[in-house]
Scaffold this motif. Structure first.
Motif, PDB file in Angstrom:
ATOM      1  N   SER A 296       0.844  -1.193   0.000  1.00  0.00           N
ATOM      2  CA  SER A 296       0.000   0.000   0.000  1.00  0.00           C
ATOM      3  C   SER A 296       0.880   1.243   0.000  1.00  0.00           C
ATOM      4  O   SER A 296       2.097   1.171   0.205  1.00  0.00           O
ATOM      5  CB  SER A 296      -0.914   0.003   1.229  1.00  0.00           C
ATOM      6  N   LEU A 297       0.253   2.383  -0.217  1.00  0.00           N
ATOM      7  CA  LEU A 297       0.985   3.641  -0.246  1.00  0.00           C
ATOM      8  C   LEU A 297       1.453   4.036   1.147  1.00  0.00           C
ATOM      9  O   LEU A 297       0.812   3.725   2.149  1.00  0.00           O
ATOM     10  CB  LEU A 297       0.098   4.749  -0.812  1.00  0.00           C
ATOM     11  N   LEU A 315       2.316  -6.282 -15.802  1.00  0.00           N
ATOM     12  CA  LEU A 315       2.339  -7.743 -15.742  1.00  0.00           C
ATOM     13  C   LEU A 315       1.248  -8.277 -14.820  1.00  0.00           C
ATOM     14  O   LEU A 315       0.589  -9.275 -15.126  1.00  0.00           O
ATOM     15  CB  LEU A 315       3.711  -8.228 -15.266  1.00  0.00           C
ATOM     16  N   ARG A 316       1.044  -7.611 -13.701  1.00  0.00           N
ATOM     17  CA  ARG A 316       0.017  -8.071 -12.760  1.00  0.00           C
ATOM     18  C   ARG A 316      -1.381  -7.846 -13.336  1.00  0.00           C
ATOM     19  O   ARG A 316      -2.281  -8.671 -13.138  1.00  0.00           O
ATOM     20  CB  ARG A 316       0.192  -7.356 -11.416  1.00  0.00           C
ATOM     21  N   ILE A 317      -1.561  -6.754 -14.069  1.00  0.00           N
ATOM     22  CA  ILE A 317      -2.858  -6.495 -14.699  1.00  0.00           C
ATOM     23  C   ILE A 317      -3.146  -7.539 -15.768  1.00  0.00           C
ATOM     24  O   ILE A 317      -4.255  -8.080 -15.856  1.00  0.00           O
ATOM     25  CB  ILE A 317      -2.893  -5.070 -15.292  1.00  0.00           C
ATOM     26  N   LYS A 321      -4.267 -10.467 -11.908  1.00  0.00           N
ATOM     27  CA  LYS A 321      -4.025 -10.497 -10.471  1.00  0.00           C
ATOM     28  C   LYS A 321      -3.442  -9.152 -10.027  1.00  0.00           C
ATOM     29  O   LYS A 321      -2.388  -9.096  -9.394  1.00  0.00           O
ATOM     30  CB  LYS A 321      -3.066 -11.632 -10.109  1.00  0.00           C
ATOM     31  N   PRO A 322      -4.121  -8.052 -10.379  1.00  0.00           N
ATOM     32  CA  PRO A 322      -3.563  -6.742 -10.028  1.00  0.00           C
ATOM     33  C   PRO A 322      -3.660  -6.467  -8.537  1.00  0.00           C
ATOM     34  O   PRO A 322      -4.571  -6.950  -7.855  1.00  0.00           O
ATOM     35  CB  PRO A 322      -4.438  -5.774 -10.823  1.00  0.00           C
ATOM     36  N   CYS A 323      -2.714  -5.693  -8.056  1.00  0.00           N
ATOM     37  CA  CYS A 323      -2.795  -5.179  -6.698  1.00  0.00           C
ATOM     38  C   CYS A 323      -3.659  -3.918  -6.728  1.00  0.00           C
ATOM     39  O   CYS A 323      -3.785  -3.273  -7.776  1.00  0.00           O
ATOM     40  CB  CYS A 323      -1.402  -4.834  -6.176  1.00  0.00           C
TER      41      CYS A 323
END
Length: 346
Positions: A296-297, A315-317, A321-323
């Motif tokens: 998190s920020l 890559l996650r998008i 499986k994006p954060c």
């Protein structure tokens, strides 16, 4: 933010420095916009931005590397910088590339038809014999060390430059960062004095009676080299490229660190930089160097987000499986997947 505007499709800007560029420059756009071939990553054309009335004609220099694996990040970073700037036409981008790739050149010109930029060849042989294996393969790529040689590569008229990694986006006017007074320092960057600085070097380093004295005359603090303001003239005058190389040679004979190109910068500059507001590098959003977990920020205002670490937002998008933090990056993603480019652009 920049003011929305438009120009005729084939109006191109010719750089004032066109006739004073070093031979390392791959090319400047001086003719028709060339579309990338079907095998190249495809990006939608970015909206054009024009200067506000208060802008002068002074160039603002930004340098980044060009790597096929990170091109999607680079394009998003450039777009974010232009979108949030009051003087977007004042930017000159200096891209460093390890190989001549006309496809990437064509991709940039078709995505940003009005962008002023140069592409310079970085000779990987300059560092290939000096690189020691680190904790992550991506950190060992020669292009990751190109920032060390900026003062040797950039044109003579570039006296100051902002260096940025490709896994960032800017959500503020980067002119504010450009205007930071370095106060006679060579490097300006956010620094973090609360971290355990000893962890960036090995036990062998701290036990060495000579090497460990490196920090005796200063209080070292960690800083991230993915966002830096550099005084190019001072860097060259005081031979900092050679000083960094000297530490890389020592590392080859006695392992004193694990983290690629960062530790040599710390050995020379930690405790002796111009500290910049932390808002200009919210780093670590890519997680650690092994698994790239979601993070998190940090508390506080934000001007620049940095996905340092293993996890990259594109890559996650794509892996679905994006954060949560990756959704901030997504609006700046200009990538347009096609059947022929899906694998190349990721």
């Amino acid at each position: 933010m920049g003011i929305w505007g438009s120009f005729p499709v084939f109006v191109l800007l010719v750089l004032p420095s066109l006739f004073a560029l070093p031979p390392s420059v791959v090319g400047i756009r001086v003719g028709m916009i060339r579309k990338p071939p079907s095998s190249a990553p495809i990006f939608r054309e970015a909206t054009s931005f024009v200067n506000g009335k208060q802008c002068g004609f002074r160039d603002i220099h930004i340098s980044m590397t060009l790597d096929a694996n990170y091109l999607r990040g680079t394009m998003a970073a450039v777009f974010s910088i232009l979108q949030h700037s009051t003087c977007p036409e004042n930017f000159v981008f200096h891209f460093l590339s390890a190989r001549h790739d006309p496809n990437i050149f064509a991709t940039i010109t078709s995505t940003f038809p009005y962008l002023k930029f140069n592409i310079y060849h970085f000779d990987s042989n300059r560092v290939r014999g000096k690189i020691s294996k680190s904790i992550r393969e991506a950190l060992d790529q020669p292009l990751n060390y190109a920032r060390i040689y900026l003062a040797d590569i950039l044109p003579w008229n570039v006296r100051r430059v902002i260096y940025l990694d490709s896994d960032i986006i800017v959500v503020d006017d980067i002119i504010k960062l450009w205007q930071v007074d370095l106060e006679e320092k060579v490097v300006g960057a956010p620094e973090y004095c609360h971290t355990n600085f000893t962890t960036y070097f090995t036990h062998s380093f701290w036990q060495d009676p000579v090497l460990s004295k490196t920090f005796d005359t200063r209080k070292p603090c960690y800083f991230n080299t993915g966002v830096m303001i550099l005084d190019v003239i001072k860097w060259k005058k005081e031979s900092y490229t050679q000083k960094v190389e000297q530490w890389m040679v020592i590392q080859k004979f006695k392992r004193i660190y694990h983290l690629g190109s960062l530790p040599p910068f710390l050995l020379i500059f930690a405790g002796n930089i111009k500290a910049v507001d932390h808002r200009w590098n919210q780093h670590g959003l890519g997680g650690d160097n092994f698994e790239g977990q979601c993070r998190s920020l940090h508390p506080g205002p934000i001007s620049l987000l940095h996905w340092s670490g293993k996890g990259k937002p594109w890559l996650r998008i794509d892996s679905r499986k994006p954060c949560p933090i990756d959704h901030i990056w997504a609006p700046y993603d200009l990538y347009r997947p096609t059947k022929t480019s899906a694998k190349i652009g990721q």
